[in-house]
Design a protein around this motif. Structure first.
Motif, PDB file in Angstrom:
ATOM      1  N   LEU A   1       1.096   4.341  -2.779  1.00  0.00           N
ATOM      2  CA  LEU A   1       0.858   5.725  -2.375  1.00  0.00           C
ATOM      3  C   LEU A   1       2.066   6.600  -2.704  1.00  0.00           C
ATOM      4  CD1 LEU A   1      -0.927   5.025   1.013  1.00  0.00           C
ATOM      5  CD2 LEU A   1      -1.943   6.215  -0.942  1.00  0.00           C
ATOM      6  N   ALA A   2       3.254   6.100  -2.442  1.00  0.00           N
ATOM      7  CA  ALA A   2       4.469   6.854  -2.746  1.00  0.00           C
ATOM      8  C   ALA A   2       4.630   7.085  -4.244  1.00  0.00           C
ATOM      9  CB  ALA A   2       5.690   6.113  -2.200  1.00  0.00           C
TER      10      ALA A   2
ATOM     11  N   ARG B   1      -3.997   6.743  -5.887  1.00  0.00           N
ATOM     12  CA  ARG B   1      -5.026   6.673  -4.864  1.00  0.00           C
ATOM     13  C   ARG B   1      -5.248   5.191  -4.586  1.00  0.00           C
ATOM     14  NH1 ARG B   1     -10.132  10.138  -6.616  1.00  0.00           N
ATOM     15  NH2 ARG B   1     -10.398  10.434  -4.371  1.00  0.00           N
TER      16      ARG B   1
ATOM     17  N   THR C   1      -2.350   9.223   8.096  1.00  0.00           N
ATOM     18  CA  THR C   1      -1.015   9.516   7.585  1.00  0.00           C
ATOM     19  C   THR C   1      -1.064  10.071   6.169  1.00  0.00           C
ATOM     20  OG1 THR C   1      -0.021   7.786   8.955  1.00  0.00           O
ATOM     21  CG2 THR C   1       1.249   8.538   7.043  1.00  0.00           C
ATOM     22  N   TRP C   2      -1.923   9.485   5.324  1.00  0.00           N
ATOM     23  CA  TRP C   2      -1.922   9.838   3.905  1.00  0.00           C
ATOM     24  C   TRP C   2      -3.084  10.734   3.485  1.00  0.00           C
ATOM     25  CZ3 TRP C   2       2.062   8.854   0.646  1.00  0.00           C
ATOM     26  CH2 TRP C   2       3.027   7.945   1.086  1.00  0.00           C
TER      27      TRP C   2
ATOM     28  N   THR D   1       0.833  -1.205   0.000  1.00  0.00           N
ATOM     29  CA  THR D   1       0.000   0.000   0.000  1.00  0.00           C
ATOM     30  C   THR D   1       0.863   1.249   0.000  1.00  0.00           C
ATOM     31  OG1 THR D   1      -1.837  -1.099   1.135  1.00  0.00           O
ATOM     32  CG2 THR D   1      -1.723   1.297   1.318  1.00  0.00           C
ATOM     33  N   GLU D   2       1.854   1.289   0.873  1.00  0.00           N
ATOM     34  CA  GLU D   2       2.731   2.457   0.963  1.00  0.00           C
ATOM     35  C   GLU D   2       3.491   2.698  -0.338  1.00  0.00           C
ATOM     36  OE1 GLU D   2       3.635   2.457   5.778  1.00  0.00           O
ATOM     37  OE2 GLU D   2       5.031   1.458   4.408  1.00  0.00           O
TER      38      GLU D   2
ATOM     39  N   LEU E   1      -3.471   4.576   8.959  1.00  0.00           N
ATOM     40  CA  LEU E   1      -3.018   4.697   7.577  1.00  0.00           C
ATOM     41  C   LEU E   1      -3.678   5.890   6.892  1.00  0.00           C
ATOM     42  CD1 LEU E   1      -1.447   3.451   5.169  1.00  0.00           C
ATOM     43  CD2 LEU E   1      -3.509   2.116   4.681  1.00  0.00           C
TER      44      LEU E   1
ATOM     45  N   ARG F   1      -6.366  10.392  -0.595  1.00  0.00           N
ATOM     46  CA  ARG F   1      -5.457   9.400  -1.168  1.00  0.00           C
ATOM     47  C   ARG F   1      -5.812   7.982  -0.760  1.00  0.00           C
ATOM     48  NH1 ARG F   1      -0.400  10.825  -2.389  1.00  0.00           N
ATOM     49  NH2 ARG F   1      -0.416   8.783  -3.412  1.00  0.00           N
ATOM     50  N   VAL F   2      -6.340   7.819   0.459  1.00  0.00           N
ATOM     51  CA  VAL F   2      -6.608   6.477   0.981  1.00  0.00           C
ATOM     52  C   VAL F   2      -8.088   6.314   1.290  1.00  0.00           C
ATOM     53  CG1 VAL F   2      -6.125   4.815   2.807  1.00  0.00           C
ATOM     54  CG2 VAL F   2      -4.305   6.300   1.973  1.00  0.00           C
TER      55      VAL F   2
END
Length: 250
Positions: A22-23, A27, A45-46, A18-19, A42, A50-51
């Motif tokens: 995202l990086a 989305r 954080t994002w 997942t990370e 999670l 995005r999440v």
């Protein structure tokens, strides 16, 4: 902005995948089963743009359909589907000692869930003329080995190999690829560790000398999902560091 849907992507191996997406600017729709705190962390954080977090039990057909509906509503498209979720019986037991419910959980969660999710995901990818699908397996799954004490899980994953390969052929004309990644013996905190962290500690049980990590799996998944990885489809990729996971008979 492209969109990835990742089942069980809030912790463990799934979190590193997942990370990574995202990086890379995706989305991401992510499911969790019961650990709501990790899911919320999670998203905090994002950010909710995005999440997208969805509680889902992939052993249930209705949950699978509702998940894909929610994911499409969130992002309007479905570029990547990573099926990270899959129940597992940690207790070592022979086939004859499995209960019917344990057997059903293994088959439904690891194989039948893939059918239900593909039924919802593939039509969206066909419309887009693009899609990347990645499943998880285990070392040797491509050759249908016996795996003592893991009969139900192994049967489901070996069946999934054939399903994946069939989908890769049937959907190739639509720009859709399907592959499987098979992690090695990645345990405990190593599931959410980086490669750099793993290299700080030797692992004499793995021929390469260090434990596998969630980052190893994420890097492999990301490669399979690249636009220019379209020639890689119907493939089982083992990420094991040379470790032998299944050939232990005691």
């Amino acid at each position: 902005m492209r969109h990835a849907m990742i089942t069980a992507g809030t912790k463990g191996l799934g979190l590193k995948v997942t990370e990574a997406f995202l990086a890379a600017g995706y989305r991401v729709t992510v499911t969790y089963l019961s650990d709501e705190e990790r899911a919320k962390a999670l998203m905090e954080t994002w950010g909710e743009h995005r999440v997208h977090i969805v509680q889902a039990d992939v052993t249930k057909r209705d949950d699978c359909k509702q998940l894909v509906d929610a994911a499409r509503s969130f992002a309007g498209r479905m570029d990547v589907f990573i099926h990270n979720a899959g129940p597992y019986v940690f207790e070592k037991k022979k086939l004859i000692d499995y209960s019917e419910s344990e057997w059903n959980d293994m088959i439904d969660g690891n194989l039948t869930s893939s059918f239900h999710l593909l039924k919802e995901v593939v039509p969206i990818m066909r419309e887009q003329q693009f899609g990347r699908i990645v499943f998880y397996g285990f070392q040797g799954a491509n050759n249908a080995p016996g795996w003592i004490y893991r009969s139900a899980y192994a049967a489901a994953k070996v069946g999934l190999v054939s399903l994946m390969k069939t989908i890769s052929i049937e959907e190739a004309a639509y720009g859709i690829t399907a592959n499987m990644v098979c992690p090695g013996n990645i345990m405990g905190e190593m599931k959410e560790a980086t490669i750099a962290e793993a290299r700080q500690h030797s692992d004499h049980n793995t021929p390469i000398g260090r434990s596998g990590t969630g980052e190893d799996i994420a890097r492999t998944v990301m490669f399979l999902c690249e636009d220019n990885a379209d020639m890689v489809t119907g493939t089982v990729v083992e990420v094991t560091g040379g470790v032998d996971v299944i050939h232990h008979y005691r």
